[in-house]
Scaffold this motif. Structure first.
Motif, mmCIF file in Angstrom:
data_model
loop_
_atom_site.group_PDB
_atom_site.id
_atom_site.type_symbol
_atom_site.label_atom_id
_atom_site.label_comp_id
_atom_site.label_asym_id
_atom_site.label_seq_id
_atom_site.Cartn_x
_atom_site.Cartn_y
_atom_site.Cartn_z
ATOM 1 N N GLY A 194 0.840 -1.191 0.000
ATOM 2 C CA GLY A 194 0.000 0.000 0.000
ATOM 3 C C GLY A 194 0.869 1.233 0.000
ATOM 4 N N PRO A 195 0.253 2.396 0.128
ATOM 5 C CA PRO A 195 1.033 3.621 0.088
ATOM 6 C C PRO A 195 1.994 3.711 1.266
ATOM 7 C CG PRO A 195 -1.247 4.079 0.673
ATOM 8 C CD PRO A 195 -1.161 2.631 0.325
ATOM 9 N N ALA A 196 3.191 4.196 0.989
ATOM 10 C CA ALA A 196 4.186 4.356 2.043
ATOM 11 C C ALA A 196 3.804 5.539 2.924
ATOM 12 C CB ALA A 196 5.558 4.585 1.422
ATOM 13 N N GLU A 197 4.209 5.471 4.163
ATOM 14 C CA GLU A 197 3.972 6.589 5.064
ATOM 15 C C GLU A 197 4.895 7.733 4.687
ATOM 16 O OE1 GLU A 197 3.896 5.860 9.242
ATOM 17 O OE2 GLU A 197 3.213 3.812 8.939
ATOM 18 N N ALA A 198 4.384 8.946 4.768
ATOM 19 C CA ALA A 198 5.205 10.113 4.484
ATOM 20 C C ALA A 198 6.304 10.217 5.533
ATOM 21 C CB ALA A 198 4.346 11.371 4.479
ATOM 22 N N ARG A 199 7.444 10.692 5.094
ATOM 23 C CA ARG A 199 8.585 10.819 5.987
ATOM 24 C C ARG A 199 9.043 12.268 6.018
ATOM 25 N NH1 ARG A 199 12.312 6.742 3.008
ATOM 26 N NH2 ARG A 199 11.519 8.076 1.401
ATOM 27 N N THR A 200 9.899 12.566 6.982
ATOM 28 C CA THR A 200 10.476 13.897 7.100
ATOM 29 C C THR A 200 11.986 13.789 7.010
ATOM 30 O OG1 THR A 200 8.676 14.674 8.501
ATOM 31 C CG2 THR A 200 10.711 15.929 8.575
ATOM 32 N N LYS A 201 12.571 14.628 6.185
ATOM 33 C CA LYS A 201 14.025 14.736 6.046
ATOM 34 C C LYS A 201 14.431 16.055 6.684
ATOM 35 C CE LYS A 201 18.076 13.931 4.001
ATOM 36 N NZ LYS A 201 18.866 12.754 4.176
ATOM 37 N N THR A 202 15.433 16.039 7.546
ATOM 38 C CA THR A 202 15.883 17.252 8.220
ATOM 39 C C THR A 202 17.140 17.789 7.540
ATOM 40 O OG1 THR A 202 14.975 16.499 10.318
ATOM 41 C CG2 THR A 202 16.654 18.219 10.423
ATOM 42 N N VAL A 203 17.135 19.095 7.287
ATOM 43 C CA VAL A 203 18.302 19.805 6.771
ATOM 44 C C VAL A 203 18.681 20.826 7.840
ATOM 45 C CG1 VAL A 203 19.183 21.352 4.981
ATOM 46 C CG2 VAL A 203 17.630 19.481 4.363
ATOM 47 N N GLU A 204 19.907 20.760 8.302
ATOM 48 C CA GLU A 204 20.382 21.688 9.326
ATOM 49 C C GLU A 204 21.018 22.905 8.660
ATOM 50 O OE1 GLU A 204 23.487 21.757 13.070
ATOM 51 O OE2 GLU A 204 22.806 19.837 12.293
ATOM 52 N N ILE A 205 20.704 24.079 9.191
ATOM 53 C CA ILE A 205 21.319 25.317 8.721
ATOM 54 C C ILE A 205 22.329 25.712 9.785
ATOM 55 C CG2 ILE A 205 20.941 27.719 8.073
ATOM 56 C CD1 ILE A 205 18.016 26.897 7.432
ATOM 57 N N ASN A 206 23.620 25.584 9.431
ATOM 58 C CA ASN A 206 24.679 25.814 10.396
ATOM 59 C C ASN A 206 25.953 26.196 9.670
ATOM 60 O OD1 ASN A 206 26.334 25.881 12.642
ATOM 61 N ND2 ASN A 206 25.587 23.940 13.443
ATOM 62 N N ASN A 207 26.721 27.098 10.259
ATOM 63 C CA ASN A 207 28.002 27.524 9.701
ATOM 64 C C ASN A 207 27.835 28.042 8.271
ATOM 65 O OD1 ASN A 207 30.725 28.029 9.933
ATOM 66 N ND2 ASN A 207 31.319 25.999 9.217
ATOM 67 N N TYR A 208 26.763 28.807 8.047
ATOM 68 C CA TYR A 208 26.451 29.407 6.749
ATOM 69 C C TYR A 208 26.340 28.362 5.637
ATOM 70 C CZ TYR A 208 27.210 33.963 8.852
ATOM 71 O OH TYR A 208 27.104 35.080 9.648
ATOM 72 N N ALA A 209 25.714 27.235 5.960
ATOM 73 C CA ALA A 209 25.538 26.170 4.963
ATOM 74 C C ALA A 209 24.305 25.336 5.304
ATOM 75 C CB ALA A 209 26.768 25.274 4.911
ATOM 76 N N PHE A 210 23.785 24.649 4.281
ATOM 77 C CA PHE A 210 22.705 23.684 4.453
ATOM 78 C C PHE A 210 23.336 22.298 4.497
ATOM 79 C CE2 PHE A 210 20.681 27.206 2.051
ATOM 80 C CZ PHE A 210 19.668 27.529 2.944
#
Length: 114
Positions: free
Chosen positions: A23-39
Motif C-alpha cells: 500500500g502507500p508508504a507513510e510520508a517521511r520527514t528529512k531534516t536539513v540543518e542550517i549551520n556555519n552558513y551552509a545547508f
C-alpha cells in the motif's frame, strides 16, 4: 476450502509487505540543518509526499529558505527570516527544487523528489 483461501490470502499479504507493495508508504520527514552558513546536507533526496524540515541552528545568525525555481505556487516555498526554530515544506510533485538563503546567496541547496 475457506481455510485454503485464507492461507493463500495471508501468504499474498505477507509477500506484498516483504516486497514493499502492501500500500502507500507513510510520508517521511528529512531534516536539513542550517549551520556555519551552509545547508547540511546540501542535497536532500526524498519521495513524493515527504516533508523537508530546515532546522535553524547557526547560533543567532539569521537565514531563510527560498525556492529559486519558477515553479507553480504549490511547488514554491519560502520561510521567514529566522535565527532559530524550523521551517517545513511537503513536496507533492516529482522534480528538482533548488533553494537559497536570500541573505547569503552563496548558501544553496537542492531537494530532489522521486
Amino acid at each position: 476450502m475457506r481455510a485454503l483461501g485464507a492461507t493463500i490470502a495471508t501468504g499474498l499479504l505477507v509477500a506484498s509487505v516483504l516486497a514493499g507493495t502492501a500500500g502507500p508508504a507513510e510520508a517521511r520527514t528529512k531534516t536539513v540543518e542550517i549551520n556555519n552558513y551552509a545547508f547540511w546536507p546540501s542535497t536532500a533526496r526524498i519521495l513524493m509526499g515527504d516533508t523537508v524540515t530546515w532546522e535553524f541552528t547557526d547560533e543567532g545568525v539569521e537565514h531563510n529558505v527560498t525556492a529559486t525555481s519558477r515553479a507553480t505556487s504549490q511547488d514554491n516555498f519560502a520561510s521567514e527570516t529566522m535565527s532559530e526554530g524550523s521551517f517545513s515544506h511537503t513536496f507533492m510533485r516529482r522534480g528538482t527544487y533548488p533553494y537559497v538563503c536570500t541573505l547569503h546567496p552563496q548558501m544553496g541547496g537542492t531537494v530532489i523528489v522521486r
